[in-house]
Design an enzyme around this catalytic site. Structure first.
Site, PDB file in Angstrom:
ATOM      1  N   TYR A  86       0.877  -1.178   0.000  1.00  0.00           N
ATOM      2  CA  TYR A  86       0.000   0.000   0.000  1.00  0.00           C
ATOM      3  C   TYR A  86       0.907   1.219   0.000  1.00  0.00           C
ATOM      4  O   TYR A  86       2.077   1.145  -0.362  1.00  0.00           O
ATOM      5  CB  TYR A  86      -0.900  -0.124   1.243  1.00  0.00           C
ATOM      6  CG  TYR A  86      -2.011   0.871   1.391  1.00  0.00           C
ATOM      7  CD1 TYR A  86      -2.892   1.145   0.348  1.00  0.00           C
ATOM      8  CD2 TYR A  86      -2.196   1.539   2.608  1.00  0.00           C
ATOM      9  CE1 TYR A  86      -3.924   2.062   0.520  1.00  0.00           C
ATOM     10  CE2 TYR A  86      -3.241   2.451   2.782  1.00  0.00           C
ATOM     11  CZ  TYR A  86      -4.092   2.706   1.726  1.00  0.00           C
ATOM     12  OH  TYR A  86      -5.107   3.607   1.885  1.00  0.00           O
ATOM     13  N   GLU A 105     -12.530   4.975  -5.914  1.00  0.00           N
ATOM     14  CA  GLU A 105     -11.195   5.264  -5.386  1.00  0.00           C
ATOM     15  C   GLU A 105     -10.342   6.034  -6.396  1.00  0.00           C
ATOM     16  O   GLU A 105     -10.225   5.631  -7.558  1.00  0.00           O
ATOM     17  CB  GLU A 105     -10.497   3.936  -5.043  1.00  0.00           C
ATOM     18  CG  GLU A 105      -9.239   4.080  -4.235  1.00  0.00           C
ATOM     19  CD  GLU A 105      -9.477   4.518  -2.791  1.00  0.00           C
ATOM     20  OE1 GLU A 105     -10.321   3.925  -2.109  1.00  0.00           O
ATOM     21  OE2 GLU A 105      -8.798   5.464  -2.353  1.00  0.00           O
ATOM     22  N   ASP A 106      -9.765   7.104  -5.937  1.00  0.00           N
ATOM     23  CA  ASP A 106      -8.764   7.857  -6.696  1.00  0.00           C
ATOM     24  C   ASP A 106      -9.259   8.332  -8.066  1.00  0.00           C
ATOM     25  O   ASP A 106      -8.554   8.191  -9.084  1.00  0.00           O
ATOM     26  CB  ASP A 106      -7.453   7.061  -6.784  1.00  0.00           C
ATOM     27  CG  ASP A 106      -6.718   7.054  -5.448  1.00  0.00           C
ATOM     28  OD1 ASP A 106      -7.331   7.455  -4.426  1.00  0.00           O
ATOM     29  OD2 ASP A 106      -5.547   6.647  -5.399  1.00  0.00           O
ATOM     30  N   LYS A 164      -6.108  -1.783  -2.098  1.00  0.00           N
ATOM     31  CA  LYS A 164      -7.225  -1.549  -1.159  1.00  0.00           C
ATOM     32  C   LYS A 164      -7.931  -2.867  -0.832  1.00  0.00           C
ATOM     33  O   LYS A 164      -8.305  -3.118   0.315  1.00  0.00           O
ATOM     34  CB  LYS A 164      -8.223  -0.556  -1.762  1.00  0.00           C
ATOM     35  CG  LYS A 164      -7.675   0.856  -1.944  1.00  0.00           C
ATOM     36  CD  LYS A 164      -7.823   1.704  -0.687  1.00  0.00           C
ATOM     37  CE  LYS A 164      -7.212   3.089  -0.883  1.00  0.00           C
ATOM     38  NZ  LYS A 164      -7.284   3.941   0.289  1.00  0.00           N
ATOM     39  N   ARG A 183      -6.376  10.138 -10.525  1.00  0.00           N
ATOM     40  CA  ARG A 183      -5.743  10.848  -9.392  1.00  0.00           C
ATOM     41  C   ARG A 183      -5.208   9.785  -8.445  1.00  0.00           C
ATOM     42  O   ARG A 183      -5.823   9.446  -7.452  1.00  0.00           O
ATOM     43  CB  ARG A 183      -6.771  11.762  -8.711  1.00  0.00           C
ATOM     44  CG  ARG A 183      -6.185  12.792  -7.800  1.00  0.00           C
ATOM     45  CD  ARG A 183      -5.641  12.214  -6.481  1.00  0.00           C
ATOM     46  NE  ARG A 183      -6.645  11.992  -5.478  1.00  0.00           N
ATOM     47  CZ  ARG A 183      -6.606  10.985  -4.594  1.00  0.00           C
ATOM     48  NH1 ARG A 183      -5.639  10.083  -4.611  1.00  0.00           N
ATOM     49  NH2 ARG A 183      -7.567  10.841  -3.708  1.00  0.00           N
ATOM     50  N   ASN A 215      -0.405  11.637   0.141  1.00  0.00           N
ATOM     51  CA  ASN A 215       0.380  10.436  -0.152  1.00  0.00           C
ATOM     52  C   ASN A 215       0.966  10.536  -1.552  1.00  0.00           C
ATOM     53  O   ASN A 215       0.427  11.259  -2.384  1.00  0.00           O
ATOM     54  CB  ASN A 215      -0.536   9.199  -0.097  1.00  0.00           C
ATOM     55  CG  ASN A 215      -1.092   8.979   1.291  1.00  0.00           C
ATOM     56  OD1 ASN A 215      -0.376   9.083   2.271  1.00  0.00           O
ATOM     57  ND2 ASN A 215      -2.385   8.682   1.371  1.00  0.00           N
ATOM     58  N   ASP A 220     -14.098   6.527  -1.000  1.00  0.00           N
ATOM     59  CA  ASP A 220     -13.140   6.402   0.092  1.00  0.00           C
ATOM     60  C   ASP A 220     -12.362   7.695   0.326  1.00  0.00           C
ATOM     61  O   ASP A 220     -12.067   8.055   1.462  1.00  0.00           O
ATOM     62  CB  ASP A 220     -12.192   5.259  -0.284  1.00  0.00           C
ATOM     63  CG  ASP A 220     -11.229   4.915   0.808  1.00  0.00           C
ATOM     64  OD1 ASP A 220     -11.636   4.974   1.977  1.00  0.00           O
ATOM     65  OD2 ASP A 220     -10.078   4.578   0.485  1.00  0.00           O
ATOM     66  N   ASP A 221     -12.024   8.390  -0.760  1.00  0.00           N
ATOM     67  CA  ASP A 221     -11.211   9.607  -0.612  1.00  0.00           C
ATOM     68  C   ASP A 221     -12.012  10.732   0.037  1.00  0.00           C
ATOM     69  O   ASP A 221     -11.445  11.578   0.724  1.00  0.00           O
ATOM     70  CB  ASP A 221     -10.674  10.041  -1.984  1.00  0.00           C
ATOM     71  CG  ASP A 221      -9.818   8.951  -2.584  1.00  0.00           C
ATOM     72  OD1 ASP A 221      -8.800   8.602  -1.965  1.00  0.00           O
ATOM     73  OD2 ASP A 221     -10.185   8.411  -3.643  1.00  0.00           O
TER      74      ASP A 221
HETATM   75  N1  LIG Z   1      -4.367  10.104   4.200  1.00  0.00           N
HETATM   76  C1  LIG Z   1      -5.379   9.637   3.518  1.00  0.00           C
HETATM   77  O1  LIG Z   1      -6.085   8.703   3.940  1.00  0.00           O
HETATM   78  C2  LIG Z   1      -5.711  10.237   2.207  1.00  0.00           C
HETATM   79  C3  LIG Z   1      -4.857  11.102   1.580  1.00  0.00           C
HETATM   80  N2  LIG Z   1      -5.198  11.649   0.386  1.00  0.00           N
HETATM   81  C4  LIG Z   1      -4.205  12.477  -0.282  1.00  0.00           C
HETATM   82  O2  LIG Z   1      -4.669  13.797  -0.409  1.00  0.00           O
HETATM   83  C5  LIG Z   1      -4.135  14.361  -1.581  1.00  0.00           C
HETATM   84  C6  LIG Z   1      -5.258  15.034  -2.343  1.00  0.00           C
HETATM   85  O3  LIG Z   1      -6.222  14.085  -2.736  1.00  0.00           O
HETATM   86  P1  LIG Z   1      -7.608  14.592  -3.342  1.00  0.00           P
HETATM   87  O4  LIG Z   1      -8.251  15.556  -2.457  1.00  0.00           O
HETATM   88  O5  LIG Z   1      -8.366  13.401  -3.738  1.00  0.00           O
HETATM   89  O6  LIG Z   1      -7.088  15.329  -4.658  1.00  0.00           O
HETATM   90  P2  LIG Z   1      -7.781  16.537  -5.399  1.00  0.00           P
HETATM   91  O7  LIG Z   1      -7.023  16.746  -6.649  1.00  0.00           O
HETATM   92  O8  LIG Z   1      -9.238  16.343  -5.472  1.00  0.00           O
HETATM   93  O9  LIG Z   1      -7.529  17.762  -4.398  1.00  0.00           O
HETATM   94  C7  LIG Z   1      -6.298  18.401  -4.247  1.00  0.00           C
HETATM   95  C8  LIG Z   1      -6.594  19.871  -4.145  1.00  0.00           C
HETATM   96  O10 LIG Z   1      -5.397  20.579  -3.900  1.00  0.00           O
HETATM   97  C9  LIG Z   1      -5.361  21.680  -4.806  1.00  0.00           C
HETATM   98  N3  LIG Z   1      -4.024  22.162  -5.055  1.00  0.00           N
HETATM   99  C10 LIG Z   1      -3.177  21.851  -6.059  1.00  0.00           C
HETATM  100  N4  LIG Z   1      -2.047  22.565  -5.973  1.00  0.00           N
HETATM  101  C11 LIG Z   1      -2.189  23.355  -4.886  1.00  0.00           C
HETATM  102  C12 LIG Z   1      -1.360  24.323  -4.276  1.00  0.00           C
HETATM  103  N5  LIG Z   1      -0.150  24.611  -4.766  1.00  0.00           N
HETATM  104  N6  LIG Z   1      -1.830  24.943  -3.190  1.00  0.00           N
HETATM  105  C13 LIG Z   1      -3.034  24.662  -2.681  1.00  0.00           C
HETATM  106  N7  LIG Z   1      -3.866  23.741  -3.218  1.00  0.00           N
HETATM  107  C14 LIG Z   1      -3.434  23.101  -4.298  1.00  0.00           C
HETATM  108  C15 LIG Z   1      -6.011  21.137  -6.046  1.00  0.00           C
HETATM  109  O11 LIG Z   1      -6.387  22.154  -6.948  1.00  0.00           O
HETATM  110  P3  LIG Z   1      -6.358  21.813  -8.531  1.00  0.00           P
HETATM  111  O12 LIG Z   1      -7.431  20.787  -8.761  1.00  0.00           O
HETATM  112  O13 LIG Z   1      -6.637  23.132  -9.162  1.00  0.00           O
HETATM  113  O14 LIG Z   1      -5.009  21.268  -8.843  1.00  0.00           O
HETATM  114  C16 LIG Z   1      -7.186  20.405  -5.443  1.00  0.00           C
HETATM  115  O15 LIG Z   1      -8.279  21.227  -5.187  1.00  0.00           O
HETATM  116  C17 LIG Z   1      -3.446  13.234  -2.342  1.00  0.00           C
HETATM  117  O16 LIG Z   1      -2.060  13.340  -2.165  1.00  0.00           O
HETATM  118  C18 LIG Z   1      -3.960  11.985  -1.693  1.00  0.00           C
HETATM  119  O17 LIG Z   1      -2.996  10.954  -1.702  1.00  0.00           O
HETATM  120  C19 LIG Z   1      -6.403  11.428  -0.198  1.00  0.00           C
HETATM  121  C20 LIG Z   1      -7.285  10.561   0.368  1.00  0.00           C
HETATM  122  C21 LIG Z   1      -6.972   9.861   1.595  1.00  0.00           C
HETATM  123  C1  LIG Z   2      -5.106   6.856   1.024  1.00  0.00           C
HETATM  124  C2  LIG Z   2      -5.815   7.230  -0.170  1.00  0.00           C
HETATM  125  O1  LIG Z   2      -6.922   6.773  -0.407  1.00  0.00           O
HETATM  126  C3  LIG Z   2      -5.222   8.182  -1.078  1.00  0.00           C
HETATM  127  O2  LIG Z   2      -4.153   8.711  -0.800  1.00  0.00           O
HETATM  128  O3  LIG Z   2      -5.833   8.415  -2.119  1.00  0.00           O
HETATM  129 MG   LIG Z   3      -7.516   7.072  -2.414  1.00  0.00          MG
END
Ligand SMILES: NC(=O)C1=CN([C@@H]2O[C@H](COP(=O)(O)OP(=O)(O)OC[C@H]3O[C@@H](n4cnc5c(N)ncnc54)[C@H](OP(=O)(O)O)[C@@H]3O)[C@@H](O)[C@H]2O)C=CC1
Ligand SMILES: CC(=O)C(=O)O
Ligand SMILES: [Mg+2]
Length: 562
Positions: free
Chosen positions: A101, A243-244, A172, A154, A416, A266-267
């Site tokens: 993972y 997912e993603d 997963k 993503r 991540n 999940d996200d």
């Molecule tokens: N710990 C956990 O369990 C989890 C962690 N994550 C992690 O969270 C991260 C984001 O995932 P997710 O929300 O699905 O992705 P998204 O792409 O939906 O969201 C990321 C957001 O960050 C914005 N962004 C990009 N660049 C910048 C910047 N320089 N400053 C501020 N904001 C910025 C993006 O804008 P734009 O779209 O315009 O680029 C977008 O709105 C990933 O790395 C993922 O691995 C996600 C799910 C679970």
């Molecule tokens: C952990 C997870 O689901 C992610 O980083 O997208």
């Molecule tokens: Mg995910």
């Protein structure tokens, strides 16, 4: 006789049996089984045990020097012998989880077309959209109960990996089996291949996905509709985990389909629950109640909006008005703090958008944009959450500024894999003099400050989704409500170890994930019943219902089917 000792009727033999990962026992086939299934000569003569096999494979995993090689080895083991794979995984969860993972799975998705050696799961591609029903109809999928699906756009914080995104559904589902105990024969990873906009993948002669720019808009929506129609027809009671998916699709797909089949994202929802749980445990340590916290969220996308919404709901539940809760919340995205009138605001960001009046008196470095440092200086947050995929975004200035105004800052850089995390725990600990309560999405190496180990909580949705899936199957939930995720968050927060030392743990340890899944499942099942989303059951039945869904990685005796 326990169910594990009841002989299983098997109708294949010889090399075919040895290449069936769900039935293969390798050297652990007994002498009698070797005779009954024509295996003599195909295996070395000495009959082995599962324990010895685990020891042998553990030694082999440890002998590699690169984690990606360990991943490839473990995936090979999974494709050869699932019982052994899961025995190794469950007995060494803390060591194995980062290999199957995050973080290693990120690299594996990027390299997917280079190490690929054996098919697992389903690739449903745009060019084959007219035969999806036909593909799903195969009898090998008769027992499917749980699907994890991605379109690879993503992948963690690594962006579009096209078909290589398959590593995520596989990973997963491995966690579902290892932690929730879902029978691997009932799980199906699916990658929807609608092309890729990753120029590197397209240019790679070995890339295995459909070499085409991503299908978007109405065509994409029609493809997903075809897929979901086929899934609901084939498996009306299936659990499907989104997912993603990219920001543009994640939320809309959840809303479009959550009432058509038993599904969740999940996200959005799993991440919200684990972040909320870690935070609730953190409030006990910091002594600042949830409703007195000031939140800054960095990255207002899929995960960010899910976390934000759940925290707002929790604060409203604790007595704040929605307006009061929103006033405590500040979201910074790509173009800075979300403020009314900004270009590119998305509808799902609406609850977090500030009025111009709310920021009118702020001291700003630049008049045209409110960045994270400005926000932190003006808000003086007690909680800072990163889900932006932007490494290094939590700079020393930002963290020191935050730590100036709060004794125990809650800082969760959740992106991540490791390479996308907003700050390293070592830096966070150093810049806050060891006062920060830290949660990260991926496991980091241990940190020591002033001779004391600093706790780094692995705030990852792996603490939530296995329990949700286990509950759904144990009580036959038809749909998944947001309240079920709130119940999951509260159940997880309640498992936080007692805070006795300077660096308390906010989450139970990773090796306890199997117990966590059961505790989360209990809470989610009770909430499903309260929400009228499953058939009734008596409280005292619940443990039995949950236990009945748990598959254990042990070898059952085989006999030939007549
Ligand atoms: N710990 C956990 O369990 C989890 C962690 N994550 C992690 O969270 C991260 C984001 O995932 P997710 O929300 O699905 O992705 P998204 O792409 O939906 O969201 C990321 C957001 O960050 C914005 N962004 C990009 N660049 C910048 C910047 N320089 N400053 C501020 N904001 C910025 C993006 O804008 P734009 O779209 O315009 O680029 C977008 O709105 C990933 O790395 C993922 O691995 C996600 C799910 C679970
Ligand atoms: C952990 C997870 O689901 C992610 O980083 O997208
Ligand atoms: Mg995910």
């Amino acid at each position: 006789m326990s169910s594990d000792q009841i002989p299983l009727e098997v109708d294949i033999e010889g090399a075919v049996l040895l290449t069936n990962p769900l039935l293969n026992k390798g050297t652990a086939f007994t002498d009698e089984e070797r005779t009954a299934f024509s295996l003599h000569g195909l295996l070395p003569p000495r009959v082995g045990t599962l324990d010895a096999q685990v020891a042998r494979r553990l030694q082999a995993v440890r002998a590699f020097t690169r984690d990606l090689d360990r991943y490839v080895f473990l995936r090979g083991l999974q494709d050869a012998n699932e019982t052994l794979f899961y025995a190794l995984l469950t007995r060494h969860l803390t060591e194995m989880l980062p290999l199957i993972y995050t973080p290693t799975v990120g690299q594996a998705c990027e390299q997917f077309s280079h190490y690929w050696h054996f098919p697992r799961g389903l690739f449903l591609s745009w060019p084959h959209r007219d035969i999806i029903n036909q593909i799903l109809a195969h009898p090998r999928y008769d027992r499917i109960e749980t699907i994890v699906v991605s379109d690879g756009e993503r992948i963690l914080g690594l962006g579009d990996q096209g078909a290589g995104g398959m590593g995520i559904p596989i990973g997963k589902l491995s966690i579902y089996t290892a932690c929730a105990g879902l029978d691997p024969a009932t799980t199906l990873p699916i990658l929807l291949d609608t092309g890729t906009d990753n120029a590197e993948r397209i240019a790679d002669p070995l890339y295995m996905g459909w070499k085409h720019e991503r299908v978007r808009g109405a065509d994409y929506d029609a493809f997903i509709e075809t897929f979901i129609s086929a899934v609901t027809k084939r498996w009306p009671r299936v659990l499907l985990q989104w997912e993603d998916f990219a920001r543009v699709n994640a939320g809309p797909l959840l809303e479009r389909y959550r009432d058509r089949l038993c599904s969740f994202n999940d996200d959005i929802q799993g991440t919200a629950a684990v972040a909320a749980a870690t935070l609730l445990a953190g409030t006990k340590v910091s002594g600042i109640s949830l409703c007195d916290q000031r939140f800054v969220l960095f990255g207002a996308g899929t995960a960010g909006s899910g976390i934000g919404r759940m925290l707002l709901d929790l604060m409203v539940h604790e007595g704040l008005t929605r307006r009061e809760a929103q006033d405590r919340f500040f979201a910074v995205d790509r173009h800075g703090l979300l403020v009314e009138g900004m270009a590119d605001l998305q509808s799902f960001q609406a609850p977090f958008v500030k009025s111009r009046a709310a920021v009118a008196g702020w001291q700003l470095a630049r008049p045209d944009r409110i960045d994270l440092l400005d926000t932190v200086r003006n808000v003086r947050p007690t909680v800072l959450i990163g889900v932006s995929g932007q490494p290094g975004a939590f700079t020393e200035d930002i963290i020191r500024s935050m730590a100036d105004s709060v004794e125990r800052p809650l800082i969760f850089p959740l992106s991540n894999p490791l390479s996308r995390c907003e700050a390293t725990p070592a830096d966070l600990a150093r810049w806050t003099g060891g006062r920060a309560l830290i949660g990260t999405g991926s496991p980091f190496p241990p940190v020591v400050i002033d001779g004391q180990p600093v706790t780094v909580n692995q705030t990852n949705n792996a603490y939530i989704f296995p329990g949700v899936g286990l509950a759904v199957h144990a009580v036959g939930a038809r749909r998944i409500s947001d309240a079920m995720f709130v119940a999951a968050a509260r159940a997880l927060a309640a498992l936080a170890p007692k805070a006795t030392q300077a660096h308390p743990k906010l989450l139970p340890p990773v090796e306890g994930l199997r117990d966590v899944a059961v505790a989360v499942a209990r809470a989610v099942a009770l909430q499903a019943r309260a929400d009228g989303l499953c058939a009734g059951f008596e409280d005292e039945e619940l443990d039995r219902l949950i236990a009945a869904k748990r598959w254990e990685p042990v070898y059952r005796p085989y006999r030939r089917s007549r």
